[in-house]
Design an enzyme around this catalytic site. Structure first.
Site, short mmCIF file in Angstrom:
data_model
loop_
_atom_site.label_atom_id
_atom_site.label_comp_id
_atom_site.label_asym_id
_atom_site.label_seq_id
_atom_site.Cartn_x
_atom_site.Cartn_y
_atom_site.Cartn_z
N CYS A 193 -104.80 -54.51 -25.42
CA CYS A 193 -103.67 -55.01 -24.77
C CYS A 193 -102.55 -53.51 -25.99
O CYS A 193 -102.41 -54.20 -27.21
CB CYS A 193 -102.72 -56.39 -24.90
SG CYS A 193 -104.14 -57.41 -24.14
N CYS A 224 -98.27 -61.29 -33.54
CA CYS A 224 -99.76 -61.62 -33.34
C CYS A 224 -100.54 -60.24 -34.38
O CYS A 224 -100.37 -59.11 -33.78
CB CYS A 224 -100.17 -61.59 -31.96
SG CYS A 224 -102.17 -61.26 -31.97
N GLU A 281 -104.73 -64.87 -39.75
CA GLU A 281 -103.43 -65.51 -39.10
C GLU A 281 -103.08 -66.93 -38.76
O GLU A 281 -103.20 -66.76 -37.19
CB GLU A 281 -101.93 -64.55 -38.39
CG GLU A 281 -102.17 -63.44 -39.35
CD GLU A 281 -102.15 -61.83 -38.30
OE1 GLU A 281 -101.56 -60.54 -38.57
OE2 GLU A 281 -100.77 -62.60 -37.38
N CYS A 336 -99.29 -72.39 -34.63
CA CYS A 336 -100.11 -71.18 -33.84
C CYS A 336 -101.62 -70.73 -34.53
O CYS A 336 -101.25 -69.86 -35.74
CB CYS A 336 -99.10 -69.96 -33.59
SG CYS A 336 -99.73 -68.67 -32.87
N CYS A 370 -109.80 -58.83 -31.08
CA CYS A 370 -109.01 -58.65 -30.52
C CYS A 370 -110.56 -57.66 -29.25
O CYS A 370 -109.88 -56.46 -29.98
CB CYS A 370 -108.36 -59.23 -30.07
SG CYS A 370 -108.20 -59.77 -27.66
N CYS A 413 -100.21 -54.68 -28.53
CA CYS A 413 -100.28 -56.03 -29.63
C CYS A 413 -101.09 -55.56 -30.89
O CYS A 413 -102.13 -54.69 -31.02
CB CYS A 413 -101.59 -57.01 -28.66
SG CYS A 413 -101.67 -58.05 -29.89
N1 SAH Z 1 -105.08 -63.39 -26.50
C1 SAH Z 1 -104.06 -64.56 -25.97
C2 SAH Z 1 -103.33 -65.00 -26.82
C3 SAH Z 1 -103.67 -64.27 -28.46
S1 SAH Z 1 -101.43 -63.23 -28.29
C4 SAH Z 1 -103.07 -63.92 -25.39
O1 SAH Z 1 -102.93 -62.29 -24.84
O2 SAH Z 1 -102.53 -64.26 -24.33
C5 SAH Z 1 -100.48 -64.09 -28.07
C6 SAH Z 1 -99.20 -63.91 -27.62
O3 SAH Z 1 -98.43 -62.81 -27.94
C7 SAH Z 1 -99.52 -63.27 -25.95
O4 SAH Z 1 -98.87 -63.33 -24.76
C8 SAH Z 1 -99.32 -61.44 -26.59
O5 SAH Z 1 -98.76 -61.07 -24.79
C9 SAH Z 1 -98.22 -62.07 -27.01
N2 SAH Z 1 -97.89 -60.06 -27.87
C10 SAH Z 1 -98.62 -60.05 -28.63
N3 SAH Z 1 -98.29 -58.91 -29.21
C11 SAH Z 1 -96.98 -59.05 -28.83
C12 SAH Z 1 -96.27 -58.26 -29.37
N4 SAH Z 1 -96.10 -56.90 -30.87
N5 SAH Z 1 -94.55 -57.88 -29.35
C13 SAH Z 1 -94.44 -59.73 -28.44
N6 SAH Z 1 -95.71 -60.25 -27.94
C14 SAH Z 1 -96.13 -60.17 -28.33
FE1 SF4 Z 2 -105.98 -59.77 -27.32
FE2 SF4 Z 2 -103.79 -59.38 -28.14
FE3 SF4 Z 2 -104.14 -58.74 -25.72
FE4 SF4 Z 2 -104.16 -61.43 -26.95
S1 SF4 Z 2 -101.80 -59.90 -26.97
S2 SF4 Z 2 -105.50 -60.14 -25.59
S3 SF4 Z 2 -104.74 -61.10 -28.90
S4 SF4 Z 2 -105.15 -57.26 -27.26
#
Ligand code: SAH
Ligand code: SF4
Length: 374
Positions: free
Chosen positions: A121, A342, A97, A110, A117, A124
């Site tokens: 998390c 994301c 994306e 972005c 990944c 995510c």
């Molecule tokens: N892996 C890196 C960058 C990609 S994620 C990181 O984690 O920072 C980019 C941002 O999107 C991160 O701050 C992550 O916590 C946030 N993010 C991921 N899933 C999300 C969601 N469902 N709602 C809000 N923020 C989210």
């Molecule tokens: Fe990976 Fe999503 Fe966690 Fe960023 S927020 S580190 S993309 S799992």
């Protein structure tokens, strides 16, 4: 085969000179690739005959080089018209994306750095799909060129900001990411300003320490989400590998070395990490750091039952941070109607078969709306 988008200018120059061409040919090839986003280099009008011959022989299918050319599978605009989200198909069929946020005079791309990944998390969508592979530098560069091409076709000003906040963990793919940034900041090409580039990490401590030594003034964003080690580990499993105290120490080192402020991302999840007590805890944790907190209400995903913090509670959280003299911003969930969280677009699309042909349209998601005029 090597992608021409994977080469630094100096690499390209060395290759051409070794093949008997002159540095001026490298300049015109680099310009065609990075300034004009040329998708077809055969018969390029600015190439002198030796370069035109080189291109014709070296870019033949199966030969030494190829051009990165991700296909646009879907291209969707949010209802406010400011966010445009692309699902791009890479040469091996994987999809990533890329998002363009086009506000007057300050467009931001972005981009993704991995397919999936490994960090897991829980909230995510990308974490929920697991790790597929790293992106090559060329695949990161090509996402930015795609966005720049869209802006140009809208007669908009050039791309201003770049954030590495798409799919994947940039510091888990450190070398490819930093090389892509070197290519993208080369003034002979797209020439992005390093201080307008933000690398977002879940907290990969060795990567932050490496970045602290990097001469380029890239911005660092750290996705924190909790100031309590146990609570954070529940949301961000990677924090078992790089514990919170180590992460804060690494941030301290980064701040001391670079004299730069650090952004901390905080996804606000109702009843999980959004109370005034949580706000007090983050203010205490970050008290010695030049920090700015970005508060982002959760974008709901299928694999996680949590919901977004309501606006009044988010404001209260921010008020507590403000009282503790910790600056913060509440970020809008822009583009939620185009699944702009994301990894969410790819997840959605996996339920829909990809077109077999080299189509650039999607079965049901494509709309190609104009960007708002500037
Ligand atoms: N892996 C890196 C960058 C990609 S994620 C990181 O984690 O920072 C980019 C941002 O999107 C991160 O701050 C992550 O916590 C946030 N993010 C991921 N899933 C999300 C969601 N469902 N709602 C809000 N923020 C989210
Ligand atoms: Fe990976 Fe999503 Fe966690 Fe960023 S927020 S580190 S993309 S799992």
């Amino acid at each position: 085969m090597t992608s021409l988008h994977d080469l630094l200018f100096s690499d390209l120059e060395n290759i051409l000179v070794a093949d008997g061409l002159r540095p001026i040919h490298a300049q015109s090839l680099w310009r065609a690739i990075h300034r004009q986003s040329a998708s077809n280099l055969a018969d390029h009008p600015t190439f002198l005959p030796p370069l035109a011959r080189w291109v014709k022989s070296e870019l033949l299918p199966g030969n030494r080089f190829f051009l990165e050319a991700p296909l646009t599978i879907t291209d969707t605009a949010s209802s406010d018209g400011f966010t445009r989200k692309l699902l791009l198909q890479l040469a091996d069929g994987q999809t990533v994306e890329t998002v363009l946020m086009a506000y007057v005079g300050r467009s931001t791309a972005c981009v993704s750095t991995q397919v999936g990944c490994a960090m897991g998390c829980v909230f995510c969508a990308t974490g929920q799909m697991g790790f597929k592979r790293h992106l090559r530098s060329a695949e990161i560069v090509a996402q930015v060129l795609k966005v720049e091409h869209i802006l140009r076709s809208q007669n908009s000003t050039s791309l201003r900001n770049l954030v590495l906040m798409g799919m994947g963990e940039p510091l888990h793919n450190y070398d490819a990411v930093l090389k892509a940034l070197e290519i993208l900041t080369d003034h002979r090409g797209i020439g992005l300003t390093p201080s307008r580039i933000t690398i977002s990490t879940v907290g990969v401590v060795p990567g932050i320490l490496r970045l602290a030594e990097d001469p380029h003034p890239y911005n660092l964003a750290v996705s924190l989400h909790s100031a309590d080690p146990q609570e954070r580990a529940n949301l961000v499993p990677a924090s078992r590998r790089w514990p919170l105290p180590d992460l804060i120490n690494a941030c301290q080192t980064y701040a001391t070395r670079t004299k730069r402020r650090i952004f901390f991302e905080w996804t606000l999840i109702a009843g999980v990490n959004d109370s005034p007590k949580h706000a007090e805890a983050v203010a205490t944790l970050l008290s010695g750091l030049p920090a700015h907190v970005n508060l982002i209400p959760l974008n709901p995903t299928n694999g996680f039952t949590g919901s977004a913090t309501a606006t009044p509670a988010a404001r209260e959280f921010q008020r507590v941070l403000h009282q503790a003299k910790l600056p913060s911003t509440i970020r809008q969930r822009r583009g939620i109607d185009v699944a702009a969280g994301c990894g969410q677009l790819r997840t959605l699309h996996e339920k829909i078969p990809l077109p077999q042909s080299k189509a650039s349209a999607s079965p049901n998601l494509l709309s190609n709306p104009p960007l708002p005029s500037r």
